[in-house]
Design a protein around this motif. Structure first.
Motif, PDB file in Angstrom:
ATOM      1  N   ILE A  74     -11.131  22.880  12.078  1.00  0.00           N
ATOM      2  CA  ILE A  74      -9.855  23.145  12.738  1.00  0.00           C
ATOM      3  C   ILE A  74      -9.174  24.296  12.012  1.00  0.00           C
ATOM      4  CG2 ILE A  74      -8.691  21.371  11.353  1.00  0.00           C
ATOM      5  CD1 ILE A  74      -6.848  20.884  13.751  1.00  0.00           C
ATOM      6  N   SER A  75      -8.586  25.204  12.770  1.00  0.00           N
ATOM      7  CA  SER A  75      -7.934  26.371  12.173  1.00  0.00           C
ATOM      8  C   SER A  75      -6.563  25.998  11.628  1.00  0.00           C
ATOM      9  CB  SER A  75      -7.808  27.497  13.211  1.00  0.00           C
ATOM     10  OG  SER A  75      -6.975  27.089  14.283  1.00  0.00           O
ATOM     11  N   ALA A  76      -5.947  26.906  10.905  1.00  0.00           N
ATOM     12  CA  ALA A  76      -4.622  26.667  10.337  1.00  0.00           C
ATOM     13  C   ALA A  76      -3.605  26.449  11.447  1.00  0.00           C
ATOM     14  CB  ALA A  76      -4.213  27.848   9.464  1.00  0.00           C
ATOM     15  N   GLU A  77      -2.578  25.649  11.155  1.00  0.00           N
ATOM     16  CA  GLU A  77      -1.568  25.337  12.171  1.00  0.00           C
ATOM     17  C   GLU A  77      -0.800  26.584  12.584  1.00  0.00           C
ATOM     18  OE1 GLU A  77       2.537  22.750  12.385  1.00  0.00           O
ATOM     19  OE2 GLU A  77       0.749  21.774  11.544  1.00  0.00           O
ATOM     20  N   SER A  78      -0.646  26.738  13.894  1.00  0.00           N
ATOM     21  CA  SER A  78       0.064  27.883  14.452  1.00  0.00           C
ATOM     22  C   SER A  78       0.703  27.465  15.768  1.00  0.00           C
ATOM     23  CB  SER A  78      -0.894  29.056  14.685  1.00  0.00           C
ATOM     24  OG  SER A  78      -0.262  30.092  15.424  1.00  0.00           O
ATOM     25  N   THR A  79       1.868  28.014  16.062  1.00  0.00           N
ATOM     26  CA  THR A  79       2.532  27.713  17.328  1.00  0.00           C
ATOM     27  C   THR A  79       1.989  28.545  18.481  1.00  0.00           C
ATOM     28  OG1 THR A  79       4.269  29.321  16.810  1.00  0.00           O
ATOM     29  CG2 THR A  79       4.664  27.031  16.164  1.00  0.00           C
ATOM     30  N   GLU A  80       1.170  29.563  18.176  1.00  0.00           N
ATOM     31  CA  GLU A  80       0.658  30.456  19.215  1.00  0.00           C
ATOM     32  C   GLU A  80      -0.799  30.196  19.574  1.00  0.00           C
ATOM     33  OE1 GLU A  80       1.337  34.454  18.019  1.00  0.00           O
ATOM     34  OE2 GLU A  80       3.530  34.298  18.125  1.00  0.00           O
ATOM     35  N   TYR A  91     -12.563  24.273  21.285  1.00  0.00           N
ATOM     36  CA  TYR A  91     -11.262  24.054  21.913  1.00  0.00           C
ATOM     37  C   TYR A  91     -10.309  25.151  21.440  1.00  0.00           C
ATOM     38  CZ  TYR A  91     -12.558  19.363  23.544  1.00  0.00           C
ATOM     39  OH  TYR A  91     -13.157  18.313  24.182  1.00  0.00           O
ATOM     40  N   HIS A  92      -9.925  26.019  22.367  1.00  0.00           N
ATOM     41  CA  HIS A  92      -9.051  27.148  22.065  1.00  0.00           C
ATOM     42  C   HIS A  92      -7.665  26.833  22.642  1.00  0.00           C
ATOM     43  CE1 HIS A  92      -8.459  31.822  22.239  1.00  0.00           C
ATOM     44  NE2 HIS A  92      -7.561  31.203  21.509  1.00  0.00           N
ATOM     45  N   LEU A  93      -6.721  26.467  21.779  1.00  0.00           N
ATOM     46  CA  LEU A  93      -5.372  26.097  22.205  1.00  0.00           C
ATOM     47  C   LEU A  93      -4.470  27.323  22.148  1.00  0.00           C
ATOM     48  CD1 LEU A  93      -4.980  22.768  20.162  1.00  0.00           C
ATOM     49  CD2 LEU A  93      -6.275  23.196  22.251  1.00  0.00           C
ATOM     50  N   GLN A  94      -3.764  27.600  23.264  1.00  0.00           N
ATOM     51  CA  GLN A  94      -2.946  28.820  23.350  1.00  0.00           C
ATOM     52  C   GLN A  94      -1.595  28.513  23.987  1.00  0.00           C
ATOM     53  OE1 GLN A  94      -5.771  31.654  25.502  1.00  0.00           O
ATOM     54  NE2 GLN A  94      -6.957  29.770  25.296  1.00  0.00           N
ATOM     55  N   GLN A  95      -0.550  29.076  23.415  1.00  0.00           N
ATOM     56  CA  GLN A  95       0.766  28.965  24.029  1.00  0.00           C
ATOM     57  C   GLN A  95       0.821  29.837  25.272  1.00  0.00           C
ATOM     58  OE1 GLN A  95       4.105  30.814  21.959  1.00  0.00           O
ATOM     59  NE2 GLN A  95       5.395  29.050  22.427  1.00  0.00           N
ATOM     60  N   PRO A  97       2.170  32.327  27.637  1.00  0.00           N
ATOM     61  CA  PRO A  97       3.237  33.332  27.542  1.00  0.00           C
ATOM     62  C   PRO A  97       4.237  33.253  28.695  1.00  0.00           C
ATOM     63  CG  PRO A  97       1.155  34.346  28.182  1.00  0.00           C
ATOM     64  CD  PRO A  97       0.845  32.940  27.811  1.00  0.00           C
ATOM     65  N   ASP A  98       3.811  32.757  29.866  1.00  0.00           N
ATOM     66  CA  ASP A  98       4.708  32.637  31.000  1.00  0.00           C
ATOM     67  C   ASP A  98       5.560  31.366  30.930  1.00  0.00           C
ATOM     68  OD1 ASP A  98       3.679  35.002  32.080  1.00  0.00           O
ATOM     69  OD2 ASP A  98       2.033  33.900  33.060  1.00  0.00           O
ATOM     70  N   LYS A  99       5.030  30.320  30.291  1.00  0.00           N
ATOM     71  CA  LYS A  99       5.770  29.070  30.091  1.00  0.00           C
ATOM     72  C   LYS A  99       5.575  28.639  28.639  1.00  0.00           C
ATOM     73  CE  LYS A  99       6.020  25.889  33.135  1.00  0.00           C
ATOM     74  NZ  LYS A  99       5.694  24.740  34.029  1.00  0.00           N
ATOM     75  N   PRO A 100       6.382  29.160  27.728  1.00  0.00           N
ATOM     76  CA  PRO A 100       6.178  28.894  26.292  1.00  0.00           C
ATOM     77  C   PRO A 100       6.224  27.417  25.914  1.00  0.00           C
ATOM     78  CG  PRO A 100       7.732  30.697  26.626  1.00  0.00           C
ATOM     79  CD  PRO A 100       7.503  30.074  27.968  1.00  0.00           C
ATOM     80  N   GLU A 101       6.830  26.577  26.753  1.00  0.00           N
ATOM     81  CA  GLU A 101       6.893  25.147  26.437  1.00  0.00           C
ATOM     82  C   GLU A 101       5.564  24.445  26.718  1.00  0.00           C
ATOM     83  OE1 GLU A 101       8.465  25.609  30.691  1.00  0.00           O
ATOM     84  OE2 GLU A 101       8.524  26.694  28.788  1.00  0.00           O
ATOM     85  N   ASP A 102       4.616  25.115  27.391  1.00  0.00           N
ATOM     86  CA  ASP A 102       3.312  24.540  27.715  1.00  0.00           C
ATOM     87  C   ASP A 102       2.225  25.114  26.819  1.00  0.00           C
ATOM     88  OD1 ASP A 102       4.711  23.295  29.689  1.00  0.00           O
ATOM     89  OD2 ASP A 102       3.658  24.257  31.366  1.00  0.00           O
ATOM     90  N   THR A 103       1.157  24.336  26.675  1.00  0.00           N
ATOM     91  CA  THR A 103      -0.027  24.783  25.945  1.00  0.00           C
ATOM     92  C   THR A 103      -1.227  24.782  26.881  1.00  0.00           C
ATOM     93  OG1 THR A 103       0.747  23.982  23.797  1.00  0.00           O
ATOM     94  CG2 THR A 103      -1.621  24.242  24.063  1.00  0.00           C
ATOM     95  N   LEU A 104      -1.997  25.860  26.863  1.00  0.00           N
ATOM     96  CA  LEU A 104      -3.236  25.953  27.638  1.00  0.00           C
ATOM     97  C   LEU A 104      -4.405  25.597  26.718  1.00  0.00           C
ATOM     98  CD1 LEU A 104      -2.527  29.272  29.578  1.00  0.00           C
ATOM     99  CD2 LEU A 104      -2.361  26.930  30.449  1.00  0.00           C
ATOM    100  N   VAL A 105      -5.198  24.643  27.167  1.00  0.00           N
ATOM    101  CA  VAL A 105      -6.331  24.169  26.378  1.00  0.00           C
ATOM    102  C   VAL A 105      -7.613  24.674  27.025  1.00  0.00           C
ATOM    103  CG1 VAL A 105      -7.467  22.171  25.353  1.00  0.00           C
ATOM    104  CG2 VAL A 105      -5.006  22.110  25.820  1.00  0.00           C
ATOM    105  N   ARG A 147     -10.445  37.295  24.182  1.00  0.00           N
ATOM    106  CA  ARG A 147      -9.558  36.668  23.200  1.00  0.00           C
ATOM    107  C   ARG A 147      -8.802  35.467  23.767  1.00  0.00           C
ATOM    108  NH1 ARG A 147      -6.982  41.372  19.329  1.00  0.00           N
ATOM    109  NH2 ARG A 147      -8.972  42.394  18.835  1.00  0.00           N
ATOM    110  N   GLY A 148      -9.361  34.878  24.792  1.00  0.00           N
ATOM    111  CA  GLY A 148      -8.732  33.672  25.315  1.00  0.00           C
ATOM    112  C   GLY A 148      -8.146  33.854  26.696  1.00  0.00           C
ATOM    113  N   TYR A 149      -7.890  32.713  27.336  1.00  0.00           N
ATOM    114  CA  TYR A 149      -7.432  32.704  28.728  1.00  0.00           C
ATOM    115  C   TYR A 149      -6.092  33.411  28.903  1.00  0.00           C
ATOM    116  CZ  TYR A 149      -6.120  30.795  33.291  1.00  0.00           C
ATOM    117  OH  TYR A 149      -5.732  30.646  34.608  1.00  0.00           O
ATOM    118  N   THR A 150      -5.198  33.315  27.945  1.00  0.00           N
ATOM    119  CA  THR A 150      -3.876  33.931  28.082  1.00  0.00           C
ATOM    120  C   THR A 150      -3.950  35.457  28.082  1.00  0.00           C
ATOM    121  OG1 THR A 150      -3.530  33.782  25.682  1.00  0.00           O
ATOM    122  CG2 THR A 150      -2.693  31.974  27.034  1.00  0.00           C
ATOM    123  N   GLU A 151      -5.087  36.021  27.600  1.00  0.00           N
ATOM    124  CA  GLU A 151      -5.236  37.482  27.550  1.00  0.00           C
ATOM    125  C   GLU A 151      -6.411  37.949  28.412  1.00  0.00           C
ATOM    126  OE1 GLU A 151      -5.225  39.002  23.565  1.00  0.00           O
ATOM    127  OE2 GLU A 151      -3.916  37.415  22.854  1.00  0.00           O
TER     128      GLU A 151
END
Length: 246
Positions: A74-80, A91-95, A97-105, A147-151
């Motif tokens: 598991i990688s270091a804790e990050s909010t992003e 498992y690539h967890l990403q904040q 950008p359109d809804k910062p209160e949600d996380t995309l897994v 670099r992930g679904y958000t990008e």
């Protein structure tokens, strides 16, 4: 002696087979409930499934998943952005950008990571040993720049493109576990006990009624004190004589 040895070997083979099946079933977090599936990409052994965890931060989702089953890494804790590795699943967890209160897994297969990610990008999240074993067949480094679904619009994946999931995709998608709350009502109780973050399973219990025994009351019960109406018998001394027959 030979029969005992053969029996022991058979028993060892059966045990090893059972252990391998159990370990295969426990690769990813256990199946209880799922986040809604949002997007799918790839085919065959190279697949990527994206779920939406509404009103969850990246560290919260990482904790929920790792509590179900400890990841290999598991990688270091990050909010992003965070990574959790379960053998052949990343498992690539990403904040969002359109809804910062949600996380995309994003759940990527090992082959999908090989084909689309670059080793230089993963160096900030995974150990050098894992990255080396991941890209060993590719000569030490991946050729993709994903670099992930958000990008995905800036760093497009090489293998396929994302689309809305079909009913068949939802059946094949790797499951994710999320916390849910329910209640259990015990027989003989007019109060329910919460299941979830409110504490233990039977934290709130119905108040028990208590009884007492009063030995000063005469109700005819088993433990009543004896009645005090008992009187000592009276005795008297009388005179008389004994006559002998002649």
């Amino acid at each position: 002696m030979k029969k005992r040895l053969a029996h022991g070997l058979k028993l060892m083979l059966v045990l090893s087979l059972v252990m391998s099946l159990l370990s295969a079933c426990g690769v990813a977090p256990s199946v209880q409930d799922t986040y809604p599936l949002e997007s799918v990409s790839g085919s065959g052994q190279s697949t990527s499934y994206v779920y939406r965890a509404a009103d969850r931060t990246v560290p919260e989702v990482a904790t929920e998943l790792s509590d179900q089953r400890k990841p290999d890494q598991i990688s270091a804790e990050s909010t992003e952005r965070m990574f959790l590795v379960y053998q052949d699943q990343y498992y690539h967890l990403q904040q969002d950008p359109d809804k910062p209160e949600d996380t995309l897994v994003e759940v990527d297969s090992k082959e999908y990571v090989r084909q689309n990610y670059s080793s230089s990008f993963l160096q900030g999240y995974l150990t050098a040993t894992l990255i080396g074993s991941l890209f060993d067949s590719l000569g030490g480094g991946g050729s993709g720049n994903y670099r992930g679904y958000t990008e995905r619009d800036t760093y497009k994946p090489k293998a396929g493109s994302y689309r809305a999931p079909t009913s068949n995709d939802k059946k094949l998608a790797p499951p994710l576990t999320v916390e849910r709350k329910g209640s259990i009502t015990r027989r003989g109780s007019n109060k329910d006990t919460s299941v979830g973050s409110g504490g233990g399973l039977f934290d709130r219990k119905k108040e028990q009624s208590r009884g007492s025994i009063d030995r000063n009351k005469s109700s005819g019960g088993l433990f009543d004190s004896p009645k005090k109406s008992y009187k000592k018998p009276k005795t008297r001394v009388g005179g008389g004589r004994i006559m002998r027959r002649r």
